[in-house]
Design a protein around this motif. Structure first.
Motif, short mmCIF file in Angstrom:
data_model
loop_
_atom_site.label_atom_id
_atom_site.label_comp_id
_atom_site.label_asym_id
_atom_site.label_seq_id
_atom_site.Cartn_x
_atom_site.Cartn_y
_atom_site.Cartn_z
N LEU A 101 31.26 13.19 -66.56
CA LEU A 101 30.23 12.43 -67.33
C LEU A 101 28.84 13.06 -66.67
O LEU A 101 28.05 13.12 -67.48
N GLU A 102 28.67 13.20 -65.35
CA GLU A 102 27.50 14.01 -65.10
C GLU A 102 27.05 15.24 -65.73
O GLU A 102 25.82 15.56 -66.05
N ASP A 103 28.18 16.43 -65.89
CA ASP A 103 28.00 17.17 -66.51
C ASP A 103 27.54 17.12 -68.02
O ASP A 103 26.82 18.12 -68.52
N ARG A 104 28.55 16.10 -68.50
CA ARG A 104 28.25 15.92 -69.86
C ARG A 104 26.63 15.66 -70.17
O ARG A 104 26.05 15.86 -71.21
N ARG A 105 26.22 14.89 -69.43
CA ARG A 105 24.99 14.07 -69.56
C ARG A 105 23.84 15.17 -69.33
O ARG A 105 22.68 15.13 -69.95
N MET A 106 24.12 16.21 -68.34
CA MET A 106 23.04 17.12 -67.97
C MET A 106 23.17 18.20 -69.34
O MET A 106 22.03 18.62 -69.59
N GLN A 107 24.11 18.58 -69.90
CA GLN A 107 24.17 19.02 -71.23
C GLN A 107 23.33 18.55 -72.31
O GLN A 107 22.57 18.95 -73.19
N LEU A 108 23.59 17.18 -72.43
CA LEU A 108 22.69 16.46 -73.55
C LEU A 108 21.40 16.42 -73.09
O LEU A 108 20.52 16.45 -74.17
N LEU A 109 21.08 16.24 -71.98
CA LEU A 109 19.71 16.29 -71.48
C LEU A 109 19.08 17.76 -71.88
O LEU A 109 17.77 17.73 -72.64
N ALA A 110 19.56 18.54 -71.62
CA ALA A 110 19.17 19.95 -71.96
C ALA A 110 18.87 20.22 -73.47
O ALA A 110 18.05 20.54 -73.95
N ALA A 111 19.71 19.74 -74.28
CA ALA A 111 19.80 19.75 -75.52
C ALA A 111 18.62 18.82 -76.18
O ALA A 111 17.78 19.33 -77.09
#
Length: 221
Positions: A64-74
């Motif tokens: 979940l943390e990794d996915r949210r980091m990806q979404l934050l970057a996007a």
């Protein structure tokens, strides 16, 4: 059965039985469901009921943390990094993605059950508030709701986790019962309902003290 396989089977069984029957389900029944002949298997691998619950949370949290980091970057790239709907979608969306994966069938209901139970001594850990992505999202949500009086803002952000977990758990339930089939718009609908709760105008803003301090939200297991 290897140690890693035994541990994973206990995590799967614990997630499912706690979701279905509550956090007080007998540990021996979790062990039996995991194919363990030793009724003390949970204590052997996790020390306690609390240790099992924390392990179930932790094994999903990294993804979940990794996915949210990806979404934050996007969101930084497309200019929506401070948009309320985008921020809520970063909290709810990854959980919905996760429960849509093969083999993850009870996590939403598990979170709904354990988040308010006294066996969880540190709610911040369950919420993922010790993770950078959740802290960033929470801080930005607080800023994005600056039009609300501080007390109302805090109440809504604290209530958001309850509503989010309840909606996701109910969605997961209906999928398992065959009452609905997954649809690409399902996540959007859940996010829309959470955003509506956060942004509805306060009916009596004058009754709320404007100088009360506000804590950032800490939600998003």
């Amino acid at each position: 059965m290897q140690i890693d396989d035994s541990r994973a089977a206990l995590l799967d069984a614990g997630e499912r039985l706690i979701a279905e029957r509550g956090v007080d389900v007998p540990l021996r029944e979790i062990a039996t469901a995991a194919g363990q002949r030793n009724n003390s298997a949970v204590h052997y691998y996790f020390d306690s009921r609390t240790g099992l619950i924390e392990a179930i949370v932790d094994r999903r949290m990294n993804w979940l943390e990794d996915r949210r980091m990806q979404l934050l970057a996007a969101s930084e790239a497309d200019g929506t990094a401070h948009d309320i709907r985008t921020l809520v979608a970063m909290l709810a969306g990854p959980i919905l993605e996760l429960i849509g994966r093969t083999g993850v069938t009870h996590y939403g209901r598990f979170l709904e059950v354990v988040r308010a139970h006294p066996v969880i001594a540190d709610a911040r850990r369950l919420a993922g508030a010790d993770r950078a992505a959740v802290r960033i999202i929470a801080t930005r949500l607080t800023a994005a709701l600056a039009q609300l009086p501080p007390r109302r803002r805090r109440q809504r952000l604290e209530t958001m986790a309850t509503i989010m977990f309840a909606l996701i758990a109910d969605y997961e339930r209906t999928l398992e019962a065959g009452l609905r089939t997954p649809d690409p718009g399902d996540a959007d609908e859940i996010v829309d309902m959470i955003v509506a709760m956060l942004t509805v105008p306060a009916t009596d803003p004058a009754a709320t003290r404007a100088d009360e301090p506000t804590r950032p939200a800490e939600s998003g297991a």
